[in-house]
Design a protein around this motif. Structure first.
Motif, PDB file in Angstrom:
ATOM      1  N   ILE A  85       0.878  -1.171   0.000  1.00 56.54           N
ATOM      2  CA  ILE A  85       0.000   0.000   0.000  1.00 56.54           C
ATOM      3  C   ILE A  85       0.909   1.212   0.000  1.00 56.54           C
ATOM      4  O   ILE A  85       1.762   1.365   0.876  1.00 56.54           O
ATOM      5  N   TRP A  86       0.721   2.054  -0.997  1.00 57.07           N
ATOM      6  CA  TRP A  86       1.550   3.230  -1.196  1.00 57.07           C
ATOM      7  C   TRP A  86       0.696   4.477  -1.004  1.00 57.07           C
ATOM      8  O   TRP A  86      -0.288   4.669  -1.708  1.00 57.07           O
ATOM      9  N   LEU A  87       1.048   5.317  -0.037  1.00 54.44           N
ATOM     10  CA  LEU A  87       0.399   6.613   0.141  1.00 54.44           C
ATOM     11  C   LEU A  87       1.160   7.596  -0.715  1.00 54.44           C
ATOM     12  O   LEU A  87       2.295   7.963  -0.404  1.00 54.44           O
ATOM     13  N   HIS A  88       0.555   7.983  -1.812  1.00 57.05           N
ATOM     14  CA  HIS A  88       1.219   8.783  -2.839  1.00 57.05           C
ATOM     15  C   HIS A  88       1.073  10.262  -2.537  1.00 57.05           C
ATOM     16  O   HIS A  88      -0.020  10.810  -2.576  1.00 57.05           O
ATOM     17  N   GLN A  89       2.199  10.909  -2.229  1.00 56.90           N
ATOM     18  CA  GLN A  89       2.208  12.338  -1.900  1.00 56.90           C
ATOM     19  C   GLN A  89       3.426  12.988  -2.551  1.00 56.90           C
ATOM     20  O   GLN A  89       4.236  13.603  -1.886  1.00 56.90           O
ATOM     21  N   ASP A  90       3.545  12.837  -3.838  1.00 58.88           N
ATOM     22  CA  ASP A  90       4.725  13.312  -4.534  1.00 58.88           C
ATOM     23  C   ASP A  90       4.327  13.756  -5.929  1.00 58.88           C
ATOM     24  O   ASP A  90       3.266  13.388  -6.416  1.00 58.88           O
ATOM     25  N   THR A  91       5.187  14.525  -6.571  1.00 61.67           N
ATOM     26  CA  THR A  91       4.894  14.965  -7.940  1.00 61.67           C
ATOM     27  C   THR A  91       5.174  13.877  -8.966  1.00 61.67           C
ATOM     28  O   THR A  91       4.689  13.950 -10.084  1.00 61.67           O
TER      29      THR A  91
END
Length: 169
Positions: A85-91
């Motif tokens: 599970i990846w919490l995506h908070q990047d450009t």
């Protein structure tokens, strides 16, 4: 007259209007090429890594270091696939995250094969599966699945059943 090989058109699994750089949690599944058991084995409901499995585990642990504030919320490595599970908070895009993991792992895997005088084998199946996590209930269900995956290996759709795998995911 020589025959030309026409490759089948691959289905695009990406949502047309979804922003893959948005702050969203994703359930990612990546399989080994031809579902080869390359990362270790399940014994008594626990995953026991071989050297390649340990390498993949380390790369997954370090993956967030390359993507700003993104986080790995849960992960499991199985004999022939992995989930996280990846919490995506990047450009960067989600595709960039997976490409980084696969690329680095492939480089180390090839070096391992070369150093042990083993024939080259592909490490990864093409592509990956993603599921955008839409609710806390969805997240909890997926996190529980990840945690229990080794204990339920024989039910997994990636388990090598005689009939090609009829487990669940």
């Amino acid at each position: 007259m020589p025959q030309t090989h026409i490759m089948p058109e691959r289905k695009n699994i990406r949502l047309k209007h979804h922003d893959y750089t948005s702050h969203t949690a994703y359930f990612i599944t990546i399989c080994t090429h031809n579902r080869q058991h390359l990362f270790g084995e399940i014994q008594n409901g626990e995953m026991h890594f071989n050297l390649i499995g340990k390498m993949i585990d380390e790369m997954l642990f370090r993956l967030p270091e390359n993507f700003g504030q993104s986080q790995m919320l849960a992960k499991v490595i199985m004999p022939n696939h992995l989930h996280f599970i990846w919490l995506h908070q990047d450009t960067a895009t989600l595709s960039d995250v997976v490409k980084t993991l696969k690329g680095r792992a492939t480089t180390v895997y090839r070096a391992y094969l070369y150093n042990h005088d083993l024939p080259f084998k592909k490490l990864w199946q093409r592509g990956y599966h993603e599921h955008g996590i839409r609710s806390e209930q969805d997240f909890l269900k997926i996190a529980q699945y990840i945690e229990n995956n080794p204990k339920q290996w024989e039910l997994d759709c990636f388990y090598p059943h005689e009939n090609g795998g009829k487990g669940r995911i």
